[in-house]
Scaffold this active site. Structure first.
Site, PDB file in Angstrom:
ATOM      1  N   GLY A 180     131.864  37.580 -21.770  1.00 30.18           N
ATOM      2  CA  GLY A 180     131.216  38.885 -21.681  1.00 30.18           C
ATOM      3  C   GLY A 180     131.967  39.957 -20.918  1.00 30.18           C
ATOM      4  N   GLU A 218     131.659  40.300 -13.530  1.00 28.87           N
ATOM      5  CA  GLU A 218     130.647  39.802 -14.471  1.00 28.87           C
ATOM      6  C   GLU A 218     130.160  40.959 -15.350  1.00 28.87           C
ATOM      7  OE1 GLU A 218     129.395  37.679 -16.243  1.00 28.87           O
ATOM      8  OE2 GLU A 218     128.014  36.396 -15.135  1.00 28.87           O
ATOM      9  N   ASP A 219     129.785  40.658 -16.587  1.00 26.45           N
ATOM     10  CA  ASP A 219     129.235  41.707 -17.459  1.00 26.45           C
ATOM     11  C   ASP A 219     127.819  42.082 -17.050  1.00 26.45           C
ATOM     12  OD1 ASP A 219     128.202  39.240 -18.244  1.00 26.45           O
ATOM     13  OD2 ASP A 219     128.446  39.586 -20.396  1.00 26.45           O
ATOM     14  N   ASP A 263     121.601  38.453 -14.788  1.00 28.07           N
ATOM     15  CA  ASP A 263     120.242  38.383 -15.323  1.00 28.07           C
ATOM     16  C   ASP A 263     119.400  37.527 -14.371  1.00 28.07           C
ATOM     17  OD1 ASP A 263     118.081  38.424 -17.055  1.00 28.07           O
ATOM     18  OD2 ASP A 263     118.879  36.941 -18.418  1.00 28.07           O
ATOM     19  N   GLY A 285     120.782  35.266 -12.429  1.00 29.26           N
ATOM     20  CA  GLY A 285     121.655  35.027 -11.276  1.00 29.26           C
ATOM     21  C   GLY A 285     122.202  33.609 -11.234  1.00 29.26           C
ATOM     22  N   ASN A 286     121.790  32.748 -12.169  1.00 35.29           N
ATOM     23  CA  ASN A 286     122.254  31.346 -12.162  1.00 35.29           C
ATOM     24  C   ASN A 286     123.771  31.245 -12.233  1.00 35.29           C
ATOM     25  OD1 ASN A 286     119.797  30.063 -12.018  1.00 35.29           O
ATOM     26  ND2 ASN A 286     119.491  30.083 -14.227  1.00 35.29           N
ATOM     27  N   THR A 287     124.376  32.025 -13.125  1.00 32.58           N
ATOM     28  CA  THR A 287     125.823  31.947 -13.338  1.00 32.58           C
ATOM     29  C   THR A 287     126.568  32.341 -12.067  1.00 32.58           C
ATOM     30  OG1 THR A 287     125.451  32.577 -15.627  1.00 32.58           O
ATOM     31  CG2 THR A 287     127.707  32.747 -14.823  1.00 32.58           C
ATOM     32  N   PHE A 316     116.944  42.833 -23.464  1.00 37.67           N
ATOM     33  CA  PHE A 316     118.211  42.230 -23.880  1.00 37.67           C
ATOM     34  C   PHE A 316     119.137  43.321 -24.412  1.00 37.67           C
ATOM     35  CE2 PHE A 316     121.135  39.400 -26.042  1.00 37.67           C
ATOM     36  CZ  PHE A 316     121.185  38.352 -25.148  1.00 37.67           C
ATOM     37  N   ASP A 363     127.060  40.045 -25.865  1.00 34.08           N
ATOM     38  CA  ASP A 363     126.772  39.538 -27.211  1.00 34.08           C
ATOM     39  C   ASP A 363     125.312  39.164 -27.394  1.00 34.08           C
ATOM     40  OD1 ASP A 363     126.972  37.242 -25.426  1.00 34.08           O
ATOM     41  OD2 ASP A 363     126.762  36.040 -27.238  1.00 34.08           O
ATOM     42  N   ARG A 401     129.885  42.165 -29.554  1.00 35.44           N
ATOM     43  CA  ARG A 401     130.701  42.408 -28.355  1.00 35.44           C
ATOM     44  C   ARG A 401     131.605  43.625 -28.540  1.00 35.44           C
ATOM     45  NH1 ARG A 401     130.248  37.923 -24.994  1.00 35.44           N
ATOM     46  NH2 ARG A 401     130.090  35.890 -25.991  1.00 35.44           N
TER      47      ARG A 401
HETATM   48  P1  IMP Z   1     122.417  34.689 -15.666  1.00 38.95           P
HETATM   49  O1  IMP Z   1     123.085  33.391 -15.329  1.00 38.95           O
HETATM   50  O2  IMP Z   1     120.993  34.516 -16.102  1.00 38.95           O
HETATM   51  O3  IMP Z   1     122.544  35.737 -14.576  1.00 38.95           O
HETATM   52  O4  IMP Z   1     123.087  35.256 -16.957  1.00 38.95           O
HETATM   53  C1  IMP Z   1     124.385  35.594 -16.961  1.00 38.95           C
HETATM   54  C2  IMP Z   1     124.953  35.560 -18.351  1.00 38.95           C
HETATM   55  O5  IMP Z   1     123.949  35.621 -19.370  1.00 38.95           O
HETATM   56  C3  IMP Z   1     125.788  36.788 -18.537  1.00 38.95           C
HETATM   57  O6  IMP Z   1     127.112  36.525 -18.181  1.00 38.95           O
HETATM   58  C4  IMP Z   1     125.638  37.077 -20.016  1.00 38.95           C
HETATM   59  O7  IMP Z   1     126.646  36.397 -20.736  1.00 38.95           O
HETATM   60  C5  IMP Z   1     124.296  36.509 -20.393  1.00 38.95           C
HETATM   61  N1  IMP Z   1     123.255  37.564 -20.501  1.00 38.95           N
HETATM   62  C6  IMP Z   1     122.233  37.800 -19.646  1.00 38.95           C
HETATM   63  N2  IMP Z   1     121.490  38.847 -20.050  1.00 38.95           N
HETATM   64  C7  IMP Z   1     122.068  39.295 -21.180  1.00 38.95           C
HETATM   65  C8  IMP Z   1     121.787  40.402 -22.070  1.00 38.95           C
HETATM   66  O8  IMP Z   1     120.838  41.205 -21.915  1.00 38.95           O
HETATM   67  N3  IMP Z   1     122.637  40.546 -23.135  1.00 38.95           N
HETATM   68  C9  IMP Z   1     123.701  39.724 -23.365  1.00 38.95           C
HETATM   69  N4  IMP Z   1     124.000  38.697 -22.553  1.00 38.95           N
HETATM   70  C10 IMP Z   1     123.196  38.477 -21.480  1.00 38.95           C
HETATM   71 MG    MG Z   2     126.906  35.945 -23.168  1.00 37.11          MG
END
Ligand code: IMP
Ligand code: MG
Length: 182
Positions: A45, A99-100, A103, A105-107, A152, A159, A165
């Site tokens: 992303g 980071e893109d 959301d 925050g897990n990643t 979203f 993506d 993308r």
């Molecule tokens: P997290 O671990 O929930 O914070 O999500 C992080 C990853 O989820 C990001 O690096 C994105 O690749 C993907 N993601 C979260 N929200 C969106 C969205 O609204 N559109 C596209 N990808 C998302």
């Molecule tokens: Mg993604």
């Protein structure tokens, strides 16, 4: 996959994104002057944001990428899987994770811990988008492009099931029609 992009709504235009990314680049250049940071982009992303952010810098820097998977379709799996590790030696270096979007925050939680395990001199986090109503973190995000509501979004590297993308602006999308969410 079939998805009706007729219902997409513009959230940030290419110009708005460019202006904000340049501001972020200026802030980071001031703070990291003579600190020779290593930017670590989180694939896939962040690839466009990373390219634009680095080109807006006025300081020396290095870069690397890491690849993780945490998402299937529109639903977070809650699990983070390492697909490609960094190759740079980050011990005693100033690291900026790029980071893109944050959301849940897990990643970023997973990565922050992983980077700290390699003893960097410092670690900060830059994200283009941030969903404050969703995220649950016990640490600060240092550089945020835009805060957004929990919808979203796609485009500018982001993506839906690997599509969209390439769009140069960021769009909100409604519930997908006939989409494969697995
Ligand atoms: P997290 O671990 O929930 O914070 O999500 C992080 C990853 O989820 C990001 O690096 C994105 O690749 C993907 N993601 C979260 N929200 C969106 C969205 O609204 N559109 C596209 N990808 C998302
Ligand atoms: Mg993604």
């Amino acid at each position: 996959m079939t998805y009706d992009l007729k219902n997409k709504k513009l959230l940030f235009s290419a110009d708005q994104i460019n202006n904000r990314v340049c501001e972020m680049g200026r802030d980071i250049s001031e703070i990291y002057f003579e600190r020779d940071p290593i930017f670590i982009g989180i694939l896939n992303g962040s690839f466009i944001f990373m390219a634009d952010l680095l080109r807006s810098l006025t300081i020396d820097c290095e870069m690397d990428f890491i690849k993780l998977k945490s998402y299937i379709g529109k639903e977070s799996t809650g699990l983070v899987e390492l697909i490609k590790d960094i190759s740079a030696d980050i011990k005693d270096r100033n690291i900026i994770l790029v980071e893109d979007i944050i959301d849940t925050g897990n990643t970023i939680k997973f990565l922050r811990k992983k980077i700290y395990d390699s003893s960097p001199k410092s670690l900060s986090i830059a994200t283009l988008l941030y969903k404050p109503d969703v995220v649950k973190l016990d640490f600060n995000i240092d550089f945020i492009g835009f805060e957004i509501s929990p919808e979203f979004v796609v485009g500018y590297g982001l993506d839906f099931n690997q599509k969209f993308r390439h769009l140069d602006s960021i769009y909100r999308i409604d519930k997908p029609i006939n989409a494969n969410l697995t």
